[in-house]
Scaffold this active site. Structure first.
Site, short mmCIF file in Angstrom:
data_model
loop_
_atom_site.label_atom_id
_atom_site.label_comp_id
_atom_site.label_asym_id
_atom_site.label_seq_id
_atom_site.Cartn_x
_atom_site.Cartn_y
_atom_site.Cartn_z
N ASP A 1 -0.50 -0.64 -0.85
CA ASP A 1 -0.96 0.71 -0.55
C ASP A 1 -0.21 1.78 -1.33
O ASP A 1 0.79 1.49 -1.99
CB ASP A 1 -0.85 0.99 0.97
N ASN B 1 2.74 0.65 15.15
CA ASN B 1 1.46 0.59 15.86
C ASN B 1 0.66 -0.66 15.47
O ASN B 1 -0.52 -0.76 15.76
CB ASN B 1 0.63 1.85 15.57
N HIS C 1 0.13 -1.69 12.34
CA HIS C 1 -0.58 -1.62 11.06
C HIS C 1 0.02 -2.57 10.03
O HIS C 1 1.21 -2.89 10.05
CB HIS C 1 -0.72 -0.18 10.53
N GLU D 1 -4.76 1.20 9.80
CA GLU D 1 -4.37 1.77 11.09
C GLU D 1 -5.28 1.24 12.20
O GLU D 1 -6.37 0.74 11.93
CB GLU D 1 -4.49 3.30 11.02
C1 GLP Z 1 4.61 1.66 6.14
C2 GLP Z 1 3.86 0.87 5.05
C3 GLP Z 1 3.71 -0.57 5.44
C4 GLP Z 1 5.04 -1.02 5.97
C5 GLP Z 1 5.25 -0.41 7.32
C6 GLP Z 1 6.60 -0.75 7.96
O1 GLP Z 1 3.90 2.72 6.64
N1 GLP Z 1 2.60 1.37 4.66
O2 GLP Z 1 3.27 -1.32 4.33
O3 GLP Z 1 5.03 -2.41 6.12
O4 GLP Z 1 5.02 0.97 7.29
O5 GLP Z 1 7.64 -0.04 7.39
P1 GLP Z 1 9.14 -0.39 7.67
O6 GLP Z 1 9.39 -1.73 7.09
O7 GLP Z 1 9.93 0.69 6.99
O8 GLP Z 1 9.33 -0.38 9.14
#
Ligand code: GLP
Length: 239
Positions: free
Chosen positions: A67, A136, A138, A143
């Site tokens: 993304d 959440n 995702h 989402e």
């Molecule tokens: C972000 C990214 C995801 C990532 C997730 C968790 O928003 N778009 O690809 O895996 O949130 O992030 P983190 O590893 O910092 O908790």
């Protein structure tokens, strides 16, 4: 589904990096599906160590990231392109032209989604897809929704995601409101999926993802149907 329990974040990062290590050794022209965020940073540090020790060669590797934020340039230190360049790509011998992320500055964003989707299709999906997990549920930026969106698409970020990700920005209002993300089919097409989860904050959602109903309200729950899912989680994240 296989669950690998790690002692802590560093242990999780090493264990997950070892899975990528064997993938690259076994298939030096692998397509790696990559992720951003704090959960996967330690894994990238380990891959750089392997490279510096002369144990990994990335010259035949292609990458596709999950993304990118809409509206951030690659020079913005919060863009995912910047993250990937600085936390992995510029430290290893990958060819820059073999690294792929959606272009969040594309004038025609739906054409950009179509381009990125075809790129993934052209690869036949990633050989291995790395994932973190949002609070959440995702994956990528898919989402909670009423449906699973299959293809690469633009998404309006959840209030909770904007809040969670604001820790990286000067203020919450600086967090982009939209992103381009691989869809669920793009992710599920990967031959192997590695989900890295760390910390007590993720324990409840990880349980829902792995053992709850498969529902687009918890996007990561679709991974229960993946034939080769490896979850690498630390003790705090597993309840
Ligand atoms: C972000 C990214 C995801 C990532 C997730 C968790 O928003 N778009 O690809 O895996 O949130 O992030 P983190 O590893 O910092 O908790």
């Amino acid at each position: 589904m296989r669950i690998i329990k790690a002692k802590n974040y560093d242990d999780m990062s090493r264990k997950a990096a070892n899975i990528f290590f064997s993938q690259i050794i076994e298939k030096p022209d692998s397509v790696l599906g990559l992720a951003t965020g704090s959960s996967v940073l330690g894994l990238y540090e380990n891959l750089i160590k392997f490279y510096n020790a002369g144990d990994l060669d990335f010259s035949g590797i292609n990458t596709v990231n999950l993304d990118e934020y809409v509206g951030l340039s690659c020079n913005n230190d919060q863009s995912y392109r910047y993250y990937m360049d600085n936390n992995l790509f510029k430290h290893i011998n990958i060819k820059p032209e073999n690294t792929n992320l959606p272009d969040g500055l594309a004038k025609d964003i739906s054409a950009e989604c179509a381009r990125y989707n075809s790129l993934i299709e052209g690869f036949g999906g990633a050989d291995i897809q790395l994932l973190g997990l949002g609070l959440n549920g995702h994956v990528g930026f898919n989402e909670p929704d009423d449906i699973f969106v299959k293809e690469t698409h633009v998404v309006d970020l959840d209030e909770s995601t904007i809040k969670a990700n604001s820790r990286f920005f000067a203020s919450e209002s600086d967090v982009p409101k939209q992103a381009v993300t691989m869809g669920i089919k793009n992710i599920m097409q990967a031959k192997k999926v590695v989900l890295c989860v760390s910390g007590v904050k993720k324990a409840k959602i990880l349980r829902e993802v792995l053992y709850g109903d498969v529902t687009p309200q918890v996007p990561g729950s679709i991974l229960q149907f993946h034939p080769d899912l490896i979850v690498v989680a630390d003790e705090e994240a597993i309840i």
